[in-house]
Design a protein around this motif. Structure first.
Motif, PDB file in Angstrom:
ATOM      1  N   THR B  62       0.874  -1.172   0.000  1.00 11.24           N
ATOM      2  CA  THR B  62       0.000   0.000   0.000  1.00 11.24           C
ATOM      3  C   THR B  62       0.911   1.220   0.000  1.00 11.24           C
ATOM      4  O   THR B  62       2.049   1.145   0.492  1.00 11.24           O
ATOM      5  CB  THR B  62      -0.976  -0.015   1.191  1.00 11.24           C
ATOM      6  OG1 THR B  62      -1.857   1.106   1.090  1.00 11.24           O
ATOM      7  CG2 THR B  62      -0.249   0.046   2.527  1.00 11.24           C
ATOM      8  N   THR B  63       0.443   2.314  -0.577  1.00  9.04           N
ATOM      9  CA  THR B  63       1.272   3.524  -0.624  1.00  9.04           C
ATOM     10  C   THR B  63       0.603   4.636   0.171  1.00  9.04           C
ATOM     11  O   THR B  63      -0.620   4.682   0.288  1.00  9.04           O
ATOM     12  CB  THR B  63       1.492   4.010  -2.068  1.00  9.04           C
ATOM     13  OG1 THR B  63       0.220   4.255  -2.660  1.00  9.04           O
ATOM     14  CG2 THR B  63       2.233   2.978  -2.889  1.00  9.04           C
ATOM     15  N   PRO B  70       6.486  10.399  -0.281  1.00  8.20           N
ATOM     16  CA  PRO B  70       5.743   9.202  -0.687  1.00  8.20           C
ATOM     17  C   PRO B  70       6.424   7.954  -0.114  1.00  8.20           C
ATOM     18  O   PRO B  70       7.652   7.820  -0.199  1.00  8.20           O
ATOM     19  CB  PRO B  70       5.806   9.227  -2.213  1.00  8.20           C
ATOM     20  CG  PRO B  70       6.968  10.080  -2.557  1.00  8.20           C
ATOM     21  CD  PRO B  70       7.244  10.992  -1.391  1.00  8.20           C
ATOM     22  N   VAL B  71       5.626   7.079   0.459  1.00  8.04           N
ATOM     23  CA  VAL B  71       6.168   5.903   1.151  1.00  8.04           C
ATOM     24  C   VAL B  71       5.409   4.655   0.701  1.00  8.04           C
ATOM     25  O   VAL B  71       4.202   4.702   0.444  1.00  8.04           O
ATOM     26  CB  VAL B  71       6.058   6.092   2.690  1.00  8.04           C
ATOM     27  CG1 VAL B  71       6.340   4.798   3.440  1.00  8.04           C
ATOM     28  CG2 VAL B  71       6.999   7.206   3.161  1.00  8.04           C
ATOM     29  N   ILE B  72       6.159   3.572   0.572  1.00  4.25           N
ATOM     30  CA  ILE B  72       5.586   2.252   0.274  1.00  4.25           C
ATOM     31  C   ILE B  72       5.597   1.430   1.558  1.00  4.25           C
ATOM     32  O   ILE B  72       6.615   1.378   2.246  1.00  4.25           O
ATOM     33  CB  ILE B  72       6.462   1.493  -0.745  1.00  4.25           C
ATOM     34  CG1 ILE B  72       6.531   2.232  -2.075  1.00  4.25           C
ATOM     35  CG2 ILE B  72       5.972   0.057  -0.930  1.00  4.25           C
ATOM     36  CD1 ILE B  72       7.695   1.761  -2.971  1.00  4.25           C
ATOM     37  N   VAL B  73       4.488   0.794   1.872  1.00  3.08           N
ATOM     38  CA  VAL B  73       4.460  -0.199   2.951  1.00  3.08           C
ATOM     39  C   VAL B  73       4.140  -1.534   2.280  1.00  3.08           C
ATOM     40  O   VAL B  73       3.099  -1.648   1.620  1.00  3.08           O
ATOM     41  CB  VAL B  73       3.394   0.147   4.013  1.00  3.08           C
ATOM     42  CG1 VAL B  73       3.417  -0.870   5.145  1.00  3.08           C
ATOM     43  CG2 VAL B  73       3.613   1.556   4.549  1.00  3.08           C
ATOM     44  N   ALA B  83       8.944  -0.951   4.927  1.00  4.79           N
ATOM     45  CA  ALA B  83       8.547   0.347   4.361  1.00  4.79           C
ATOM     46  C   ALA B  83       9.753   0.988   3.694  1.00  4.79           C
ATOM     47  O   ALA B  83      10.889   0.857   4.178  1.00  4.79           O
ATOM     48  CB  ALA B  83       7.975   1.257   5.442  1.00  4.79           C
ATOM     49  N   PHE B  84       9.507   1.623   2.554  1.00  2.00           N
ATOM     50  CA  PHE B  84      10.563   2.280   1.788  1.00  2.00           C
ATOM     51  C   PHE B  84      10.068   3.631   1.276  1.00  2.00           C
ATOM     52  O   PHE B  84       8.868   3.807   1.042  1.00  2.00           O
ATOM     53  CB  PHE B  84      10.951   1.437   0.563  1.00  2.00           C
ATOM     54  CG  PHE B  84      11.405   0.055   0.893  1.00  2.00           C
ATOM     55  CD1 PHE B  84      12.652  -0.158   1.483  1.00  2.00           C
ATOM     56  CD2 PHE B  84      10.591  -1.037   0.641  1.00  2.00           C
ATOM     57  CE1 PHE B  84      13.068  -1.444   1.806  1.00  2.00           C
ATOM     58  CE2 PHE B  84      11.005  -2.329   0.958  1.00  2.00           C
ATOM     59  CZ  PHE B  84      12.246  -2.528   1.548  1.00  2.00           C
TER      60      PHE B  84
END
Ligand code: FES
Ligand code: FES
Ligand code: FES
Ligand SMILES: [Fe+3]
Ligand SMILES: [Fe+3]
Ligand SMILES: [Fe+3]
Lengths: 423, 423, 423
Positions: B62-63, B70-73, B83-84
């Motif tokens: 999910t973003t 902006p982060v990606i989980v 998370a990145f």
């Protein structure tokens, strides 16, 4: 005007730019950098903004906004191109509102001050007897036609080296007779990214996987330096070499200059020009590579000419084919928005529906522009993160690197100039 | 990075904040305060942004955008949450565009740099032999699951006290088995107000007259300190006390922790947790208080559990019921705009249309969120007036006061830190 | 509050303003000038914002935003006009959301704090015993009715000379009984230009060629000083002089004051008032100049009264005719956006569809407002170019010059004041 100041953080970012890496985020997002770009680039450089063929007759005009500067490009009564600030000398109303049109005189819609196509104020109603019309002509902008391409420069003293560049590229362009061509179509696309992301995107084919239509006729090796061509692309490269040899013979026979000139960095007017082969039928950007227009530009005897690719810093690129030409002008609208103006040119006598089908003609670059716009938007959104750090360019991105280095050199010049002006 | 400076007027406003009164206008409207909030709060604190149940399988992601980050989980190949920063290490393109999805590797849409679910760069086309992929993994963001709730922290050194808070709230959450639950619905609502107005709104029920649907099952005394309950609400309070006694017996029987912990101020990770009674049938947020979903979370033996209410500074709150759970994550978009992300969780085997009706399940909090959004917008518009002066909190607003005092303490810490960095 | 500072470039632009020329670009585009305008003009001057006839009964209100200040204008229980900041004294929510309406008390939609029509806090739920309601009344704004026109002033000490101006213009207005009139229509038009461009546009008829509907009944010499009337307009001027002589006789007979007063510059409350002839039937703004409403304002015995034209710095103008009156209030929304609020008034007993046709009544000024909005937008776009330089006013634009000189004088006063406050 007051002296423009630049904050330390902006100056530091310019000073520490690492060659071989993409630019830091604020170059693409910050209002101060945007103002600096307008000052150092868009009000100093020659900019491609229109083609002669858009304004064939006296009184024909087209309008363009260069950052906050609205500009008129028109043909005067003598048949010469002229450019003026699109601002009335009375109370400053925007003079011409339309994208393009044709006028006898330029009449301000507010209080009817009336200017000739030479910019002179011809009539101003209700003025006292001592009113000197001679003081209120339109403010001129430098303009110059190079092989049918119109460049303007907002600076008082345009870059001195442009004449030399013009003299070197004009022989490539003249055989295609763009000046007398017909405008088949014009499109305006607003991209959600900084103008530099638009230019960088165009300076490499590392992303060309995203262009299925364009790739039909682009050799997959496009944009690679010879020594960097990866092994899987070797067969395509062999095919390219064969086509290239054939084309050179054609160019020699027709007297078309074709030597690659690549002076993207190290000079004020960075540019690159090259004739290059196309794949498949090798004639045009169509699914099978055959010409999209039956009448050929410049009445040259064959459509199989590959494409003449021209790049000019800061804001333009061009493809001239046997059957049509496409011009691209990128104009900054905001730190994160850029206008891409695209124009398709064909033989002056080519008839739509007879000699060419409009959709076929526009298809590849309309699709390609939209694909690039999505990539640019994606890049803009990512570099806006404070977590973004510049990454390394691959060898195939050497033209992007050249663009960025050229750009940084322009900013450094501007900052030196400002340093000198400081009390 | 250059040293961030804070203007005197901002520092003065932080210094003079009057306890017991709402914050001055610029805290909600000014760009400098917004930047300070991002620096002092959103890039320092642990933030609730998603639930484990949204990303059950490896490759699920999910973003989320945390201010400009902006982060990606996502769940990695080992099954762990990761998370990145959602930014490619090449030229910075946003990596994943969708709100959520599932991937094998994370492939950048621009030039196909390819990262594993552990963030390592696995493949970068056309790079020279000496290119070190090890230097270009995705930049990690701290992530942590607490009883099925996913928290991220952008700081290099996350707040040290979060582990202790997690250890204290997890026993309350675990019996409901949120980690294995099913996501019944997710909504994103953009509120036209500063993120603090969104949080303050949620920290009191002084305005609950505006929530007719929610009030059906909320005791009208909700949010009042015992001694401040007004006389007309005494009968309701008696009913509340009876229900409360019954519930305590249930909690004891089922081994559900239920003690109120309220540490909203005086610590870095302010929080409050409590099991509390609901009115009418006492099971769920429905018109008659009966369960909206037949399958119960955690397969607990009764739906009559009231609600577990959890608040966490700076940006989240939660309601866990017998039959479903609702999570709320507030994320700043601009000084005057906030995203409220709401997620409904049910038993993993609950079938829509069979065990629950989606509309019934979502109805109360969809309506409540919209009502709150209108109140928040109204507050934003009022505090934007230079004529606004902070007013006094009523006793029933003590949690709003605690939130503001906690917030001011964070700003003071940040400003002290900056003071220390100044040359 | 911290001391507001003004940058050198802003101060320089104010200092160097050339009389007889339009203002430099930043006055219309720059955020710092916008803030200065709000401080020096809109929070200091009396502003026309509504008419008595909009709020005939106790509890009737209308709301208006003066820059960032939301304001309520209402009639209190005693029948007097009152104005308050539209901001709750609790946590600052905007109190009244609608454009206009009627209330018994003013109840905040957030937590129900309840204020009387005198602004006093009557009720605040759940407050402790020592809560002093007397400290939390609504913050008052000065308000004053002049012949049925409502003016507010945000300053603590409103300009001292307004009373004198009111006393001089009220006799012109009273015979038309605007206070007891009926509001036939109200329109809000957002113009894409700075508020000063809206006012300047209204201060001259040099552009009136662009108003075909209005020109039907405006003498073409409108706005010209006698000695500047161009030769082709002489016949029209003769017709004007005849009509004017006839009107003077009427004014004398009916006891209507009609002397021109023109004090646009050199005083704080600049204004201009005049009765002036209309062409054709001379009664109203209609295609043939006949009255648009059968019932006459003030029950005066004839509709043939020309128009009473009133201008008031900084933000209003008015036309009072025999059969109806039109009021105009310009309110800044942003550097490049202005709200124009227009109100049409007729006799209190005039019935729509019987005594007047709504479309006919509104037609001329609806069209004129839209035409002016286009011109203002055009001016805004032009003066936003850095290439714009102020141009000379023609004699017929002397009122624009007077407006600009008045405006610059206000800025200079403000800057002197700030200079005095500096430590
Ligand atoms: S602004 Fe162009 S004529 Fe007045
Ligand atoms: S920006 Fe991601 S691969 Fe180039
Ligand atoms: S903000 Fe008005 S009552 Fe609370
Ligand atoms: Fe591309
Ligand atoms: Fe609420
Ligand atoms: Fe007008």
């Amino acid at each position: 005007m007051s002296i423009v100041t630049t904050s330390d953080s902006t100056q530091d970012a310019v000073a520490r730019r690492a060659v071989g890496h993409s630019l830091e985020g604020p170059f693409y997002t910050d209002r101060e950098f945007y103002a600096l770009d307008l000052a150092a680039i868009f009000t100093r450089q020659w900019l491609f903004v229109a083609v002669d063929a858009e304004i064939p007759w006296p009184g024909d005009y087209t309008t363009v906004d260069i950052g906050p500067y609205p500009v008129i490009v028109l043909r005067d009564d003598e048949g010469n191109p002229r450019a003026f600030h699109n601002v009335c000398r009375h109370r400053g109303a925007r003079l011409l509102e339309d994208r393009s049109g044709s006028v006898g005189n330029l009449v301000c819609g507010y209080h009817k001050w009336t200017y000739g196509t030479d910019g002179a104020l011809r009539y101003a109603p209700s003025q006292p007897g001592d009113f000197d019309r001679g003081c209120f002509g339109l403010k001129a902008v430098h303009v110059r036609s190079v092989g049918g391409l119109l460049f303007v420069c907002l600076a008082d003293d345009p870059p001195a080296d442009f004449g030399e560049v013009a003299a070197r590229i004009e022989p490539y362009l003249l055989p295609h007779r763009l000046r007398g061509a017909k405008v088949a179509a014009r499109t305006d696309l607003v991209e959600d990214g900084n103008w530099k992301l638009v230019m960088e995107n165009n300076r490499e084919c590392y992303h060309c996987d995203g262009h299925p239509e364009l790739l039909r006729t682009f050799f997959p090796t496009y944009g690679y330096a010879e020594e960097d061509i990866p092994a899987p692309l070797r067969p395509a490269h062999e095919r390219y070499l064969r086509t290239d040899a054939e084309l050179r013979a054609t160019y020699e026979r027709l007297g078309l200059p074709y030597a690659l000139i690549e002076e993207l960095d190290g000079r004020t007017t960075g540019f690159r020009i090259q004739r290059d082969a196309l794949d498949l039928a090798g004639e045009s950007f169509t699914p099978d590579g055959t010409a999209a227009c039956r009448r050929l530009l410049g009445d040259l005897p064959t459509p199989r000419l590959g494409h003449l690719a021209l790049h000019l810093h800061p804001n333009s690129w061009f493809h001239v084919l046997g059957d049509h030409a496409i011009t691209f002008s990128a104009l900054p609208l905001a730190p994160d928005r850029t206008l891409l103006r695209t124009t398709w040119l064909v033989h002056p006598d080519a008839e739509e529906g007879v000699d060419y089908d409009r959709d076929t003609l526009l298809k590849v670059w309309t699709a390609t522009n939209e694909q690039d716009a999505r990539l640019v938007a994606r890049a803009q959104r990512g570099v806006s993160s404070p977590a973004y750090v510049p990454g390394p360019y691959a060898p195939t991105e050497y033209q992007v690197e050249a663009f960025c280095s050229w750009y940084i050199a322009r900013l450094r010049e501007e900052l030196r100039l400002r340093e000198g002006l400081r009390p």
